[in-house]
Motif scaffolding. Structure first.
Motif, PDB file in Angstrom:
ATOM      1  N   VAL A  38       0.817  -1.221   0.000  1.00  0.00           N
ATOM      2  CA  VAL A  38       0.000   0.000   0.000  1.00  0.00           C
ATOM      3  C   VAL A  38       0.851   1.273   0.000  1.00  0.00           C
ATOM      4  N   ARG A  39       2.176   1.130   0.014  1.00  0.00           N
ATOM      5  CA  ARG A  39       3.057   2.309  -0.031  1.00  0.00           C
ATOM      6  C   ARG A  39       2.791   3.075  -1.313  1.00  0.00           C
ATOM      7  N   ARG A  40       2.597   4.388  -1.179  1.00  0.00           N
ATOM      8  CA  ARG A  40       2.304   5.233  -2.332  1.00  0.00           C
ATOM      9  C   ARG A  40       2.988   6.588  -2.176  1.00  0.00           C
ATOM     10  N   SER A  41       3.133   7.277  -3.275  1.00  0.00           N
ATOM     11  CA  SER A  41       3.514   8.687  -3.232  1.00  0.00           C
ATOM     12  C   SER A  41       2.265   9.472  -2.874  1.00  0.00           C
ATOM     13  N   ILE A  42       2.357  10.235  -1.811  1.00  0.00           N
ATOM     14  CA  ILE A  42       1.298  11.169  -1.438  1.00  0.00           C
ATOM     15  C   ILE A  42       1.921  12.553  -1.636  1.00  0.00           C
ATOM     16  N   PHE A  43       1.409  13.304  -2.573  1.00  0.00           N
ATOM     17  CA  PHE A  43       2.038  14.536  -3.024  1.00  0.00           C
ATOM     18  C   PHE A  43       1.688  15.721  -2.125  1.00  0.00           C
ATOM     19  N   PRO A  44       2.563  16.734  -2.080  1.00  0.00           N
ATOM     20  CA  PRO A  44       2.314  17.895  -1.218  1.00  0.00           C
ATOM     21  C   PRO A  44       0.947  18.553  -1.418  1.00  0.00           C
ATOM     22  N   ALA A  45       0.439  18.563  -2.630  1.00  0.00           N
ATOM     23  CA  ALA A  45      -0.881  19.165  -2.875  1.00  0.00           C
ATOM     24  C   ALA A  45      -1.987  18.424  -2.116  1.00  0.00           C
ATOM     25  N   GLN A  46      -1.715  17.195  -1.679  1.00  0.00           N
ATOM     26  CA  GLN A  46      -2.700  16.390  -0.952  1.00  0.00           C
ATOM     27  C   GLN A  46      -2.598  16.570   0.569  1.00  0.00           C
ATOM     28  N   TYR A  47      -1.584  17.291   1.051  1.00  0.00           N
ATOM     29  CA  TYR A  47      -1.385  17.411   2.494  1.00  0.00           C
ATOM     30  C   TYR A  47      -2.383  18.386   3.106  1.00  0.00           C
ATOM     31  N   ASN A  48      -2.737  18.106   4.359  1.00  0.00           N
ATOM     32  CA  ASN A  48      -3.579  19.048   5.098  1.00  0.00           C
ATOM     33  C   ASN A  48      -2.685  19.903   6.005  1.00  0.00           C
ATOM     34  N   ASP A  49      -3.291  20.713   6.840  1.00  0.00           N
ATOM     35  CA  ASP A  49      -2.531  21.664   7.661  1.00  0.00           C
ATOM     36  C   ASP A  49      -2.004  21.073   8.963  1.00  0.00           C
ATOM     37  N   LYS A  50      -2.346  19.839   9.282  1.00  0.00           N
ATOM     38  CA  LYS A  50      -1.887  19.230  10.533  1.00  0.00           C
ATOM     39  C   LYS A  50      -0.385  18.952  10.442  1.00  0.00           C
ATOM     40  N   PRO A  51       0.406  19.485  11.368  1.00  0.00           N
ATOM     41  CA  PRO A  51       1.860  19.288  11.279  1.00  0.00           C
ATOM     42  C   PRO A  51       2.285  17.857  11.602  1.00  0.00           C
ATOM     43  N   VAL A  52       3.392  17.456  11.021  1.00  0.00           N
ATOM     44  CA  VAL A  52       4.037  16.191  11.361  1.00  0.00           C
ATOM     45  C   VAL A  52       4.953  16.488  12.555  1.00  0.00           C
ATOM     46  N   SER A  53       4.868  15.680  13.585  1.00  0.00           N
ATOM     47  CA  SER A  53       5.594  15.977  14.819  1.00  0.00           C
ATOM     48  C   SER A  53       7.100  15.741  14.671  1.00  0.00           C
ATOM     49  N   LYS A  54       7.855  16.477  15.470  1.00  0.00           N
ATOM     50  CA  LYS A  54       9.304  16.287  15.503  1.00  0.00           C
ATOM     51  C   LYS A  54       9.636  14.870  15.965  1.00  0.00           C
ATOM     52  N   ALA A  55       8.861  14.344  16.919  1.00  0.00           N
ATOM     53  CA  ALA A  55       9.097  12.979  17.410  1.00  0.00           C
ATOM     54  C   ALA A  55       8.958  11.967  16.270  1.00  0.00           C
ATOM     55  N   PHE A  56       7.946  12.167  15.401  1.00  0.00           N
ATOM     56  CA  PHE A  56       7.780  11.253  14.269  1.00  0.00           C
ATOM     57  C   PHE A  56       8.970  11.366  13.317  1.00  0.00           C
ATOM     58  N   ILE A  57       9.394  12.588  13.017  1.00  0.00           N
ATOM     59  CA  ILE A  57      10.527  12.773  12.097  1.00  0.00           C
ATOM     60  C   ILE A  57      11.791  12.131  12.672  1.00  0.00           C
ATOM     61  N   GLU A  58      12.001  12.246  13.974  1.00  0.00           N
ATOM     62  CA  GLU A  58      13.163  11.598  14.606  1.00  0.00           C
ATOM     63  C   GLU A  58      13.082  10.087  14.462  1.00  0.00           C
ATOM     64  N   MET A  59      11.887   9.493  14.670  1.00  0.00           N
ATOM     65  CA  MET A  59      11.711   8.049  14.495  1.00  0.00           C
ATOM     66  C   MET A  59      11.958   7.662  13.039  1.00  0.00           C
ATOM     67  N   LEU A  60      11.443   8.472  12.126  1.00  0.00           N
ATOM     68  CA  LEU A  60      11.617   8.233  10.692  1.00  0.00           C
ATOM     69  C   LEU A  60      13.102   8.154  10.333  1.00  0.00           C
ATOM     70  N   LEU A  61      13.872   9.105  10.833  1.00  0.00           N
ATOM     71  CA  LEU A  61      15.308   9.140  10.541  1.00  0.00           C
ATOM     72  C   LEU A  61      16.047   7.993  11.228  1.00  0.00           C
ATOM     73  N   GLU A  62      15.601   7.629  12.418  1.00  0.00           N
ATOM     74  CA  GLU A  62      16.209   6.484  13.107  1.00  0.00           C
ATOM     75  C   GLU A  62      15.979   5.211  12.307  1.00  0.00           C
ATOM     76  N   ASN A  63      14.786   5.041  11.758  1.00  0.00           N
ATOM     77  CA  ASN A  63      14.507   3.868  10.921  1.00  0.00           C
ATOM     78  C   ASN A  63      15.343   3.900   9.646  1.00  0.00           C
ATOM     79  N   ALA A  64      15.539   5.084   9.088  1.00  0.00           N
ATOM     80  CA  ALA A  64      16.405   5.217   7.911  1.00  0.00           C
ATOM     81  C   ALA A  64      17.818   4.762   8.232  1.00  0.00           C
ATOM     82  N   ASN A  65      18.244   5.037   9.436  1.00  0.00           N
ATOM     83  CA  ASN A  65      19.607   4.737   9.867  1.00  0.00           C
ATOM     84  C   ASN A  65      19.913   3.242   9.906  1.00  0.00           C
ATOM     85  N   TRP A  66      18.884   2.410   9.827  1.00  0.00           N
ATOM     86  CA  TRP A  66      19.076   0.957   9.883  1.00  0.00           C
ATOM     87  C   TRP A  66      19.046   0.313   8.502  1.00  0.00           C
TER      88      TRP A  66
END
Length: 193
Positions: A12-40
């Motif tokens: 189900v992984r898809r490209s979700i484009f910026p024009a589809q984003y809403n105004d709810k921010p993505v949290s810093k905690a999520f971005i940190e987890m995202l980068l930690e997962n990238a690190n593996w």
């Protein structure tokens, strides 16, 4: 997590484009987890070539201005598209965060560069699957404008940008689930004798 869970996330992984984003921010905690997962991600000789620059707030807006101005500077009058110029700005504004995906070449060049690029791409795949599992929209863009980022970022020796990873929350109805793949049997040869 079961095998079925990871199989479903991959499908189900898809490209979700910026024009589809809403105004709810993505949290810093999520971005940190995202980068930690990238690190593996897999990394030959443990070069860990992936590097990330996270842009939020005014920084991502400055990136949008820089990219749109660069687009104007490098594009001939006959090829210039006002739509594309505006889209560059709007993508940066619409994203909650933008991660510049960079690759740091091993200074000793112990492995081929393509392996470090592939390793960085695998780190991004980890990010993409993490976003999918958490229903965060994301999109990897690699416009030719990345070749001009030396004027925006302070790169280390041997570091270069491979693209931008846009992040944003989205309404699930915006998700496109109609992706298809041809059968893997058409792309596989089994050799067992």
């Amino acid at each position: 997590m079961t095998n079925l869970d990871i199989n479903e996330i991959i499908k189900v992984r898809r490209s979700i484009f910026p024009a589809q984003y809403n105004d709810k921010p993505v949290s810093k905690a999520f971005i940190e987890m995202l980068l930690e997962n990238a690190n593996w991600a897999p990394t030959h000789r443990l070069t860990e070539p992936w590097r990330f620059k996270v842009l939020q707030g005014d920084a991502k807006n400055r990136l949008g201005v820089f990219l749109s101005n660069t687009y104007t500077d490098i594009t001939s009058d006959e090829d210039f598209s006002p739509f594309k110029h505006k889209k560059i700005l709007n993508n940066c504004k619409a994203a909650s965060a933008i991660v510049a995906i960079c690759m740091q070449r091993d200074p000793k060049a112990r492995i081929p560069e393509w392996e470090e690029i592939a390793s960085t791409a695998m780190a991004v795949q980890n990010m993409w699957l993490t976003c999918t599992a958490h229903k965060i929209g994301c999109y990897w863009s690699s416009p030719k404008l990345i070749n001009y980022l030396d004027d925006f970022f302070d790169f280390e020796e041997g570091e270069r940008c491979l693209g931008f990873f846009y992040l944003g929350n989205y309404d699930e109805k915006e998700e496109n689930e109609n992706s298809k793949r041809t059968p893997i049997a058409n792309k596989t040869i089994w050799l067992d004798e």
